[in-house]
Design a protein around this motif. Structure first.
Motif, short mmCIF file in Angstrom:
data_model
loop_
_atom_site.label_atom_id
_atom_site.label_comp_id
_atom_site.label_asym_id
_atom_site.label_seq_id
_atom_site.Cartn_x
_atom_site.Cartn_y
_atom_site.Cartn_z
N LEU A 93 0.85 -1.19 0.00
CA LEU A 93 0.00 0.00 0.00
C LEU A 93 0.89 1.24 0.00
O LEU A 93 1.74 1.40 0.89
CB LEU A 93 -0.91 -0.01 1.22
CG LEU A 93 -2.04 1.01 1.27
CD1 LEU A 93 -3.09 0.69 0.21
CD2 LEU A 93 -2.70 1.03 2.66
N VAL A 94 0.73 2.11 -1.01
CA VAL A 94 1.58 3.29 -1.16
C VAL A 94 0.70 4.49 -1.49
O VAL A 94 -0.51 4.36 -1.68
CB VAL A 94 2.62 3.09 -2.29
CG1 VAL A 94 3.57 1.94 -1.94
CG2 VAL A 94 1.94 2.83 -3.63
N HIS A 95 1.34 5.68 -1.56
CA HIS A 95 0.61 6.87 -1.96
C HIS A 95 0.29 6.81 -3.45
O HIS A 95 1.09 6.32 -4.27
CB HIS A 95 1.43 8.13 -1.66
CG HIS A 95 1.49 8.46 -0.20
ND1 HIS A 95 2.52 8.04 0.61
CD2 HIS A 95 0.64 9.17 0.59
CE1 HIS A 95 2.31 8.48 1.85
NE2 HIS A 95 1.18 9.16 1.86
N LEU A 96 -0.87 7.35 -3.81
CA LEU A 96 -1.35 7.26 -5.18
C LEU A 96 -0.40 7.92 -6.17
O LEU A 96 -0.04 7.33 -7.19
CB LEU A 96 -2.74 7.92 -5.28
CG LEU A 96 -3.34 8.02 -6.69
CD1 LEU A 96 -3.55 6.64 -7.30
CD2 LEU A 96 -4.64 8.81 -6.67
N SER A 97 0.03 9.14 -5.91
CA SER A 97 0.87 9.86 -6.88
C SER A 97 2.21 9.16 -7.08
O SER A 97 2.77 9.19 -8.18
CB SER A 97 1.10 11.30 -6.42
OG SER A 97 1.77 11.33 -5.16
N GLU A 98 2.73 8.52 -6.04
CA GLU A 98 4.01 7.83 -6.18
C GLU A 98 3.87 6.59 -7.04
O GLU A 98 4.76 6.27 -7.85
CB GLU A 98 4.56 7.50 -4.79
CG GLU A 98 4.86 8.76 -3.99
CD GLU A 98 5.36 8.48 -2.58
OE1 GLU A 98 5.70 7.32 -2.29
OE2 GLU A 98 5.43 9.43 -1.76
N LEU A 99 2.74 5.88 -6.92
CA LEU A 99 2.51 4.74 -7.80
C LEU A 99 2.21 5.22 -9.22
O LEU A 99 2.61 4.57 -10.20
CB LEU A 99 1.34 3.90 -7.28
CG LEU A 99 1.01 2.63 -8.07
CD1 LEU A 99 2.24 1.73 -8.21
CD2 LEU A 99 -0.14 1.87 -7.42
N GLN A 100 1.53 6.36 -9.36
CA GLN A 100 1.31 6.92 -10.69
C GLN A 100 2.63 7.25 -11.37
O GLN A 100 2.81 7.01 -12.56
CB GLN A 100 0.43 8.17 -10.59
CG GLN A 100 -1.02 7.89 -10.25
CD GLN A 100 -1.82 9.16 -10.05
OE1 GLN A 100 -1.26 10.21 -9.68
NE2 GLN A 100 -3.13 9.08 -10.27
#
Length: 358
Positions: free
Chosen positions: A167-174
């Motif tokens: 589970l990670v931050h959305l923008s970092e996975l984007q």
């Protein structure tokens, strides 16, 4: 995994998914239709007093370098925006170990503070051989490094097994998956106690479906039994075809050897002794078939994995479980037992008079 349980939290009431990612594909709709401009719409929902929290969810299967083997392990990364006002549990993973909000997004510039935070489940910790504070090294390029913020106690059940997730931050996975241009996500989770919010959710995007908690619960029940149903169907088909084939082969063999069987009867063999003889031959045929079938199955798995590794660069697609051997022999024995009555019945039709006429 694409037909299993939705990514959810216990207090999520609505899921907004693209029409192409319907109830059958909302778990891991990688490569399918996605939602865009998700940060702005999440802010809009968060400003609604009827909404407790809302977060987009991006799902991406990412190859991650393992510390114990040369080949990468594949981990399901889940990108979310951590609510400022609550700390929900999403996909079984607590969000309290992640910073609130989405710092790296920086109003769409994607040059804010890179946290590199990740919460992983025990399955991911096991396959990657990492623990809290250890680095994670995705094979795909990342702006900066990732590290394990914490290891949760909850697994992520897919209906076909436990999946390793992070589970990670959305923008970092984007940024890792190249989804920054459209601010894309696969689904939108909304927690609310007011049913009237659904009408607004339906107007957020064209060509989307708003799924309620009841719909998800129904889908979970139906999909969780799918692997069992497929296994039972495969077992029934295998036994049916095996019985027909074995009974036919043994029937032809008994018919061909009717003179020999009649001779044995004339020499004093009882019907019981002939039945034992036929059953022994039938079971021998079934066991040999079981050995051949298991051997072909093992060879097929090894060849499939080798072909997939050479063409798709995937380490392993099919799993060779030791239970396959016991399962194969058990099914073969069952086929032999069920197929035996037919050749036994044929053997009893061999009369001694036939030998005398010859």
């Amino acid at each position: 995994m694409a037909s299993q349980n939705a990514v959810q939290s216990d207090d999520v009431d609505y899921w907004v998914v693209p029409e192409g990612g319907n109830l059958n594909t909302i778990a891991v709709s990688t490569g399918g239709p996605q939602l865009g401009d998700t940060h702005r719409l999440t802010d809009r929902l968060q400003s609604d007093t009827r909404v407790e929290y809302a977060t987009p969810v991006l799902l991406q299967v990412v190859p991650v370098q393992s510390s114990t083997r040369n080949d990468p392990e594949y981990v399901l990364f889940i990108g979310v925006i951590v609510p400022e006002t609550s700390q929900p549990v999403i996909a079984g993973q607590p969000t309290d170990a992640l910073q609130a909000g989405d710092p790296y997004f920086a109003n769409g510039t994607y040059n804010g503070t890179w946290t590199g935070e990740a919460v992983i489940n025990p399955a991911a910790a096991d396959v990657l051989n990492v623990s809290a504070a250890d680095p994670i090294e995705p094979v795909e390029s990342t702006p900066e490094s990732l590290h394990v913020q914490s290891v949760s106690d909850e697994e992520f059940q897919t209906g076909v097994g436990v999946a390793p997730i992070a589970l990670v931050h959305l923008s970092e996975l984007q940024a890792m998956s190249g989804s920054t241009t459209d601010d894309a996500a696969d689904q939108l989770l909304v927690s609310t106690n007011d049913p009237s919010v659904r009408n607004e959710l339906a107007s957020l995007y064209p060509n989307t479906t708003v799924v309620t908690r009841t719909g998800i619960a129904t889908q979970q029940v139906s999909t969780s039994s799918l692997p069992v149903a497929m296994a039972v169907a495969a077992l029934v088909i295998a036994v049916l075809i095996g019985v027909l084939f074995t009974a036919t082969m043994m029937g032809l063999e008994v018919t061909h050897d009717r003179s020999a069987l009649a001779t044995l009867t004339a020499l004093g063999y009882s019907e019981r002794s002939l039945a034992v003889l036929v059953v022994t031959e039938t079971m021998s045929l079934a066991v040999l078939g079981g050995l051949l079938g298991v051997g072909l199955g093992v060879a097929g798995i090894l060849i499939t994995n080798a072909a997939v590794a050479a063409t798709l660069d995937v380490p392993s697609l099919a799993v060779l479980h030791p239970a396959l051997f016991g399962y194969g022999f058990s099914v073969a024995l069952c086929i032999g037992i069920v197929a035996a009555p037919y050749p036994i019945w044929l053997s009893r039709r061999a009369e001694p008079l036939e030998v005398m006429r010859q």
